[in-house]
Design a protein around this motif. Sequence first.
Motif, PDB file in Angstrom:
ATOM      1  N   UNK A 165      42.618   4.994  17.914  1.00 14.57           N
ATOM      2  CA  UNK A 165      42.953   5.492  16.573  1.00 14.57           C
ATOM      3  C   UNK A 165      41.783   6.284  15.995  1.00 14.57           C
ATOM      4  N   UNK A 166      40.584   5.747  16.117  1.00 14.51           N
ATOM      5  CA  UNK A 166      39.418   6.355  15.467  1.00 14.51           C
ATOM      6  C   UNK A 166      39.020   7.699  16.073  1.00 14.51           C
ATOM      7  N   UNK A 167      39.042   7.825  17.374  1.00 13.98           N
ATOM      8  CA  UNK A 167      38.587   9.065  18.014  1.00 13.98           C
ATOM      9  C   UNK A 167      39.438  10.263  17.588  1.00 13.98           C
ATOM     10  N   UNK A 168      40.773  10.217  17.652  1.00 10.65           N
ATOM     11  CA  UNK A 168      41.544  11.384  17.199  1.00 10.65           C
ATOM     12  C   UNK A 168      41.353  11.708  15.718  1.00 10.65           C
ATOM     13  N   UNK A 169      41.223  10.670  14.886  1.00 11.77           N
ATOM     14  CA  UNK A 169      41.004  10.906  13.453  1.00 11.77           C
ATOM     15  C   UNK A 169      39.669  11.607  13.248  1.00 11.77           C
ATOM     16  N   UNK A 170      38.615  11.134  13.879  1.00 15.30           N
ATOM     17  CA  UNK A 170      37.296  11.752  13.729  1.00 15.30           C
ATOM     18  C   UNK A 170      37.255  13.173  14.296  1.00 15.30           C
ATOM     19  N   UNK A 171      37.900  13.402  15.422  1.00  8.39           N
ATOM     20  CA  UNK A 171      37.946  14.752  15.994  1.00  8.39           C
ATOM     21  C   UNK A 171      38.689  15.694  15.054  1.00  8.39           C
ATOM     22  N   UNK A 180      44.286  -5.858  21.984  1.00  7.88           N
ATOM     23  CA  UNK A 180      43.204  -6.317  21.106  1.00  7.88           C
ATOM     24  C   UNK A 180      42.644  -5.142  20.300  1.00  7.88           C
ATOM     25  N   UNK A 181      42.067  -5.463  19.162  1.00 10.30           N
ATOM     26  CA  UNK A 181      41.509  -4.447  18.265  1.00 10.30           C
ATOM     27  C   UNK A 181      40.431  -3.624  18.962  1.00 10.30           C
ATOM     28  N   UNK A 182      39.673  -4.244  19.843  1.00  6.84           N
ATOM     29  CA  UNK A 182      38.609  -3.515  20.540  1.00  6.84           C
ATOM     30  C   UNK A 182      39.177  -2.401  21.428  1.00  6.84           C
ATOM     31  N   UNK A 183      40.415  -2.513  21.853  1.00 12.38           N
ATOM     32  CA  UNK A 183      41.060  -1.465  22.640  1.00 12.38           C
ATOM     33  C   UNK A 183      41.783  -0.486  21.724  1.00 12.38           C
ATOM     34  N   UNK A 184      42.435  -1.015  20.721  1.00  7.44           N
ATOM     35  CA  UNK A 184      43.251  -0.185  19.832  1.00  7.44           C
ATOM     36  C   UNK A 184      42.411   0.709  18.920  1.00  7.44           C
ATOM     37  N   UNK A 185      41.303   0.209  18.406  1.00  5.09           N
ATOM     38  CA  UNK A 185      40.481   0.955  17.448  1.00  5.09           C
ATOM     39  C   UNK A 185      39.991   2.294  17.984  1.00  5.09           C
TER      40      UNK A 185
END
Length: 147
Positions: A122-128, A114-119
């Motif tokens: 993806x988002x944490x490594x991009x933001x870091x 589900x998107x709630x698991x996948x997001x």
Amino acid sequence: MAAHHVTLLRTCFMLLLAVLQSVSGCNGGFYERMINDLCSPKFKLDMAGLDRGLWCSWPDTSKIYTGLSNCTYQVALRMDCFWPNHMVDRFFMQIHRDYFRECALTGRLLHEPPTSVLAPFIAVPVLVTLLMTALVVWRSKRTQGVL
């Protein structure tokens, strides 16, 4: 030294005879008939009682499948047959063709998370990565005047 070799050869010969006796003790055709007559009907009955949509669910089928496996083992013990053997392999291949052909290799159907698991993954490594890049640029501009 020669006596040691003779003893070793005699031991190997006796072991070979024991293996050959146990191999010849198994009537393969009769064993196949017995597992088809004794083990297969209960498995088929149990699987018929299970909803077809649950056939690929290991928690739902494991007890039935283990019972079938144990049955083939018990028949092999009573008939002096090795277990597992090529007859059991063929038997289980047929069972898998008949009942588990539609199942994924892992025993469960694969789905997208589900998107709630996948997001977050993806988002944490991009933001870091963005944060670290901004920090490096900011520090490099700040130390240029000091040196």
